[in-house]
Design a protein around this motif. Structure first.
Motif, mmCIF file in Angstrom:
data_model
loop_
_atom_site.group_PDB
_atom_site.id
_atom_site.type_symbol
_atom_site.label_atom_id
_atom_site.label_comp_id
_atom_site.label_asym_id
_atom_site.label_seq_id
_atom_site.Cartn_x
_atom_site.Cartn_y
_atom_site.Cartn_z
ATOM 1 N N ALA A 38 -5.455 5.990 0.648
ATOM 2 C CA ALA A 38 -4.848 4.660 0.697
ATOM 3 C C ALA A 38 -4.284 4.268 -0.662
ATOM 4 O O ALA A 38 -3.227 3.625 -0.749
ATOM 5 N N LEU A 82 -0.485 2.259 4.912
ATOM 6 C CA LEU A 82 -1.548 1.650 5.694
ATOM 7 C C LEU A 82 -0.989 0.789 6.813
ATOM 8 O O LEU A 82 -0.016 0.032 6.619
ATOM 9 N N GLY A 86 -5.549 -0.582 8.826
ATOM 10 C CA GLY A 86 -5.935 0.170 7.630
ATOM 11 C C GLY A 86 -6.151 -0.736 6.432
ATOM 12 O O GLY A 86 -7.074 -0.525 5.646
#
Length: 319
Positions: A38, A82, A86
């Motif tokens: 991420a 993302l 997420g």
């Protein structure tokens, strides 16, 4: 990182603690991987930074999404971004990882030889002089070691050892239990304390049987000194008549001064007016003081150093 949505499996909703523990076991190993991907938004770069094969990282992210049953990433060729889910997940993951790191730093700090921490328990009667003197002497050579101190009665401290809340404790009687290690350090004479105007106050020495008809003020059941009092009175041929049960030896001494009864107590840190302290000639009135710790529990360096220090004070523990 292409994967089939149709192959995704979902865990059942949390129905009890076991389900939550299963989910934790599934997710925990992959959280740092997820945070790394991420942060970089690039699987190859994240794998290089974390020192893991790219294939391992890709499989971990696929399994993570399968276990959660949601898409955490949108794929754009070699890069990822993302999804809303997420981003929500990342906020909690970063908080969880930061808490794990904080906990790791705390336990490393507690184990540091120079600045670590010792959780140390001791009896109420050890608090006025004995323990302050011990800590002052130990800190002369270990000035930055920290102490978490607990003052309590013996049985409570032994439970603290078993629960992992204490590393060491000074207690009496010296315990004899298979899960504990205990070493005798010193012995403390007990005196029969009577009011200053009591019929026995002019005496210096006394057989305990001579107090058989007196009211006693004692510590509550469960305290080591209470057990010793009951045992000594039994050895002298009587069962003490209890007028009051307390938690502090000095409270008992004050109640003796007020005329509520007599008591078997260790010597006071500072002489108290209103009472006389008589030597007990029979039976032998003394209590052993010892240090105890949990068997088979490894010591951190500061705990090991303080344990060695206490054991070096055999015979000289008490002021």
């Amino acid at each position: 990182m292409a994967h089939q949505h149709s192959s995704r499996r979902r865990l059942s909703p949390f129905s009890d603690t076991e389900d939550m523990a299963d989910m934790s076991r599934l997710l925990a190993p992959r959280l740092a991987y997820f945070a790394g991907v991420a942060r970089t938004e690039h699987v190859t770069r994240a794998a290089r930074e974390m020192g893991v094969p790219q294939s391992t990282l890709s499989r971990a992210m696929v399994r993570l999404e399968q276990d959660l049953g949601v898409d955490l990433f949108a794929r754009h060729g070699r890069t990822v971004s993302l999804t809303p889910a997420g981003r929500t997940f990342l906020t909690s993951v970063e908080r969880a990882l930061a808490e794990v790191e904080r906990a790791a730093e705390e336990v490393r700090a507690d184990a540091d030889p120079a600045t670590g921490k010792v959780a140390f328990g001791f009896l109420h009667t050890m608090g006025a002089e004995t323990v302050p003197g011990l800590l002052q002497a130990f800190r002369a050579d270990h000035p930055r070691v920290r102490f978490s101190l607990v003052q309590n009665y013996g049985e409570a401290m032994l439970e603290g050892l078993r629960a992992g809340e204490l590393d060491l404790c000074l207690t009496s009687p010296v315990p004899d239990a298979p899960d504990l290690v205990a070493r005798r350090l010193d012995e403390q004479k007990l005196r029969l304390v009577v009011p200053a105007d009591h019929r026995l106050a002019t005496r210096r020495r006394i057989r305990l049987a001579e107090a058989a008809e007196e009211n006693f003020v004692t510590l509550e059941p469960g305290y080591g000194l209470r057990r010793i009092t009951d045992d000594l009175c039994g050895e002298a041929g009587f069962r003490p008549r209890i007028a009051f049960e307390g938690e502090e030896a000095e409270t008992l001494r004050g109640l003796v001064a007020a005329g509520l009864g007599v008591a078997l107590l260790p010597p006071p840190a500072v002489p108290r007016p209103g009472v006389r302290e008589l030597t007990v000639t029979a039976p032998r009135a003394a209590r052993e003081i010892g240090v105890a710790w949990l068997a088979d529990r490894p010591d951190t360096p500061p705990v090991a150093a303080f344990k060695r220090f206490l054991l070096s004070r055999r015979g000289t523990l008490l002021p």
